[in-house]
Design an enzyme around this catalytic site. Structure first.
Site, mmCIF file in Angstrom:
data_model
loop_
_atom_site.group_PDB
_atom_site.id
_atom_site.type_symbol
_atom_site.label_atom_id
_atom_site.label_comp_id
_atom_site.label_asym_id
_atom_site.label_seq_id
_atom_site.Cartn_x
_atom_site.Cartn_y
_atom_site.Cartn_z
ATOM 1 N N SER A 18 -9.706 -23.556 9.188
ATOM 2 C CA SER A 18 -10.203 -22.689 8.668
ATOM 3 C C SER A 18 -11.466 -21.978 9.347
ATOM 4 O O SER A 18 -11.363 -20.688 9.323
ATOM 5 C CB SER A 18 -10.659 -22.841 7.110
ATOM 6 N N ASP A 221 -20.760 -22.769 0.562
ATOM 7 C CA ASP A 221 -19.926 -24.061 0.360
ATOM 8 C C ASP A 221 -20.176 -25.028 1.242
ATOM 9 O O ASP A 221 -19.352 -26.060 0.878
ATOM 10 C CB ASP A 221 -18.312 -23.257 0.305
ATOM 11 N N HIS A 224 -17.954 -23.606 5.322
ATOM 12 C CA HIS A 224 -17.385 -22.757 6.420
ATOM 13 C C HIS A 224 -18.879 -21.837 7.122
ATOM 14 O O HIS A 224 -19.605 -21.635 6.329
ATOM 15 C CB HIS A 224 -16.545 -21.560 5.668
#
Length: 260
Positions: A18, A221, A224
């Site tokens: 990601s 979070d 990321h």
């Protein structure tokens, strides 16, 4: 007659999970549970340019723009990643057309990128198709490992799995010295982040360079990179690529060292 470098695509594969696909600017939608959206904020470093192309999921070249992985990591909401700022710096410094081949998919472990696995075979297929109408694959940018931090065994075998991936992709593309610029992770799903980081930083294969993401900002979070961090990372990847693998820039950096 020598080809004009401006008309010859310098192609880079973008792969991993990601943080390579890009989650910069991806926010929670507080009105809809579990929904996310991209805020569409694109920093100056990541702006599109006519000399930056991307290889789409349908295997054709088009002008590149954020989010680069929207049709590749299609089950997730994608935002800003490091690819566009990387491409902009390489384009500016080398005066070339840059072709990006996005292949990253969020939430994937290193074993899912093994030879014979869907993700790996798709990456190799896309890379091969990308040079069908000209251009040259100049490098693989790799940012992955967060999904290998939950299990001690996964973390312990990470280095061997990554080295095998490098060996396989070079062999399958027929590019035995393909430059690899990988990122050492700073976050993860589990408690073995440091062990995976150590594995990444200890890889000493030829033409493999590791960029440490330590110090870059994470979103709320804690997993990321922020939009700004992604833009900075792209520049870091480009600087390392130019310093180690671009002939004229290797000489430039060598001269700078001589002056110190």
């Amino acid at each position: 007659m020598e080809e004009n470098p401006k008309t010859t695509k310098q192609i880079f594969i973008l792969s991993g999970q990601s943080n390579m696909a890009g989650r910069g600017g991806v926010c929670k939608d507080h009105h809809h549970h579990n929904h996310q959206y991209w805020d569409k904020v694109v920093p100056p470093e990541c702006q599109p340019h006519q000399d930056i192309l991307r290889f789409s999921a349908k295997l054709h070249w088009e002008q590149a723009h954020e989010p680069l992985h929207a049709d590749i990591d299609s089950k997730k909401v994608c935002g800003v990643g490091p690819g566009m700022s990387f491409a902009n710096m390489v384009r500016q410094k080398m005066r070339v057309v840059v072709g990006l081949v996005p292949c990253a998919v969020g939430g994937t472990s290193i074993t899912q990128w093994g030879r014979g696995e869907v993700l790996y075979e798709n990456m190799v297929k896309r890379a091969k198709e990308s040079v069908e109408d000209g251009g040259e694959i100049k490098g693989l940018l790799w940012y992955q490992g967060e999904s290998d931090t939950s299990d001690i065994h996964d973390a312990e075998v990470y280095r061997g799995n990554m080295e095998k991936l490098i060996e396989n992709v070079r062999e399958d593309l027929g590019l035995p010295t393909l430059p690899i610029v990988m990122v050492a992770i700073i976050s993860g799903d589990g408690k073995y982040v440091d062990k995976v980081r150590e594995a990444q930083l200890r890889i000493t294969l030829p033409n493999v360079v590791c960029v440490d993401a330590k110090g870059l900002d994470l979103k709320d979070d804690h997993l990321h990179l922020t939009t700004e961090a992604q833009a900075k990372l792209g520049y870091m990847l480009a600087e390392v690529y130019l310093k180690n693998f671009a002939p004229s820039w290797k000489r430039f950096f060598s001269c700078l060292l001589c002056l110190k």
